[in-house]
Write an enzyme that holds these catalytic residues in place. Sequence first.
Site, PDB file in Angstrom:
ATOM      1  N   TRP A  56     -45.823  14.795 -35.700  1.00  0.00           N
ATOM      2  CA  TRP A  56     -45.444  14.009 -36.877  1.00  0.00           C
ATOM      3  C   TRP A  56     -46.675  13.193 -37.316  1.00  0.00           C
ATOM      4  O   TRP A  56     -47.308  12.537 -36.486  1.00  0.00           O
ATOM      5  CB  TRP A  56     -44.284  13.091 -36.480  1.00  0.00           C
ATOM      6  N   ASP A  83     -40.034  10.693 -27.935  1.00  0.00           N
ATOM      7  CA  ASP A  83     -39.659  10.307 -29.292  1.00  0.00           C
ATOM      8  C   ASP A  83     -38.386  11.093 -29.615  1.00  0.00           C
ATOM      9  O   ASP A  83     -38.418  12.316 -29.753  1.00  0.00           O
ATOM     10  CB  ASP A  83     -40.789  10.663 -30.260  1.00  0.00           C
ATOM     11  N   LYS A  95     -31.575   9.948 -38.871  1.00  0.00           N
ATOM     12  CA  LYS A  95     -31.061  11.283 -39.215  1.00  0.00           C
ATOM     13  C   LYS A  95     -29.640  11.483 -38.695  1.00  0.00           C
ATOM     14  O   LYS A  95     -28.778  11.935 -39.425  1.00  0.00           O
ATOM     15  CB  LYS A  95     -31.952  12.372 -38.621  1.00  0.00           C
TER      16      LYS A  95
HETATM   17  C1  PLP Z   1     -40.801  12.973 -34.855  1.00  0.00           C
HETATM   18  C2  PLP Z   1     -40.383  11.742 -35.581  1.00  0.00           C
HETATM   19  N1  PLP Z   1     -40.459  10.572 -34.960  1.00  0.00           N
HETATM   20  C3  PLP Z   1     -40.092   9.444 -35.564  1.00  0.00           C
HETATM   21  C4  PLP Z   1     -39.636   9.437 -36.848  1.00  0.00           C
HETATM   22  C5  PLP Z   1     -39.289   8.099 -37.388  1.00  0.00           C
HETATM   23  O1  PLP Z   1     -38.316   7.997 -38.291  1.00  0.00           O
HETATM   24  P1  PLP Z   1     -37.622   6.606 -38.617  1.00  0.00           P
HETATM   25  O2  PLP Z   1     -38.647   5.533 -38.433  1.00  0.00           O
HETATM   26  O3  PLP Z   1     -37.179   6.766 -40.014  1.00  0.00           O
HETATM   27  O4  PLP Z   1     -36.508   6.473 -37.657  1.00  0.00           O
HETATM   28  C6  PLP Z   1     -39.563  10.637 -37.560  1.00  0.00           C
HETATM   29  C7  PLP Z   1     -39.134  10.685 -38.955  1.00  0.00           C
HETATM   30  O5  PLP Z   1     -39.326  11.598 -39.692  1.00  0.00           O
HETATM   31  C8  PLP Z   1     -39.936  11.822 -36.892  1.00  0.00           C
HETATM   32  O6  PLP Z   1     -39.870  13.015 -37.485  1.00  0.00           O
END
Ligand code: PLP
Length: 457
Positions: free
Chosen positions: A186, A267, A303
């Site tokens: 990411w 993560d 999500k």
């Molecule tokens: C792999 C991964 N980690 C973390 C996140 C963090 O998302 P959020 O801060 O919106 O919870 C995302 C969002 O796309 C992600 O794809």
Amino acid sequence: MRPPVILKTTSFFDSSYSSPSDRRLSTLANHFVCAHNPMASHDSISASPTAAFDSVFAQIVRAPEDPILGVTVAYNKDPSPVKLNLGVGAYRTEEGKPLVLNVVRRVEQQLVNDVSRNKEYIPITGLADFNKLSAKLIFGSDSPAVQENRVTTVQGLSGTGSLRVGGEFLAKHYHQRTIYLPTPTWGNHPKVFTLAGLSVKAYRYYAPSTRGLDFEGLLEDLSSAPSGSIVLLHACAHNPTGVDPTLEQWEQIRQLIRSKALLPFFDSAYQGFASGSLDADAQPVRLFVADGGELLVAQSYAKNMGLYGERVGALSIVCKSSDVASRVESQLKLVIRPMYSSPPIHGASIVAAILKDGNLYNEWTIELKAMADRIISMRQQLFDALVARGTPGDWSHIIRQIGMFTFTGLNSEQVSFMTNEYHIYMTSDGRISMAGLSSKTVPHLADAIHAAVTRVV
Ligand SMILES: Cc1ncc(COP(=O)(O)O)c(C=O)c1O
């Protein structure tokens, strides 16, 4: 009365006014106007656009758009009626609309109607109920680590904020400052961990030739990482590749990580989204917790509960004893307090209410499975549409990959072609969000991919 005279000038951010001497001249010009026109007060000048002349930020250069969010910016500017945004990782319905889960709406109503609730600050570590329930969700309700109070969990600002707090905690208190990230990963990971104070290195993960896992490369790179290094692992539904290790491969990764005393940092942004089952998607994390070793997990409810903008997440650190866990928590508070003081109350209250109540929890799992199933069906439909068109190449990775994204294997020229000719928006690495597709838009995407691979080499 004569109106005040105001010098008509270009903004200070314009290149024609970028030199310091130009700036001095413009300031002098403003003084001149005031001095020679009694109606032109300093107030009227500073309230005008000419005030930008004196900006102390004049030397700032424009930063590039975020590569992922920039896709949406470009999409929004496109007037085409057939445009399609497959860039952003957010769930859409068959009608292409954002979805608020019914269970979330219902709980929100209850929260609003409950007059005993207030808006007081919550503790630095967040809502206690939310933390306990989040730990149970990821580790399992019968997890010995939770039962023995060896886990400290703090509420975070969604996944990103939880990763950042974990990163800063490690930079301050852990003996190794290097974190290994999969290639690719990411796009925000390297920035989050670098700014947290860690040094970022890479380990091999994806094999373009098979559009699958480079398992040998992964094992080789982690074997040569210095003992104690931190290893970032996507718990499930790897972003951007959609390629996850099998459970057998996870077991080998676990053995290697433990034998080299590496520190796993999971993560978990997609629990429930990959397979439709919260427990199945948590298996890799639980495998590591079961061996009694230490680890970190950042959870996001963006999500799986559709709470994107509410920014709800959690950071858990599994320790060897409850005494260590409580000392770790005391230091996490010192990381959080100067960063944002304490987390927001609303989203975490929704999550806690859902996780606490058996009926609401069941309702959630049904809605979550429906989202996951729709994504899985989009994979099949896209694959079938490409096969039906006789599109050159093997597209089976579309149904093999898992979670929100497909890493199509399209190159950046093919991506640009699809954007220019078909108004389809995605990141330049060829990643498409399956959640942004619908039965209606699959044919348009399949036509575009077919044209891209046959016309752009
Ligand atoms: C792999 C991964 N980690 C973390 C996140 C963090 O998302 P959020 O801060 O919106 O919870 C995302 C969002 O796309 C992600 O794809």
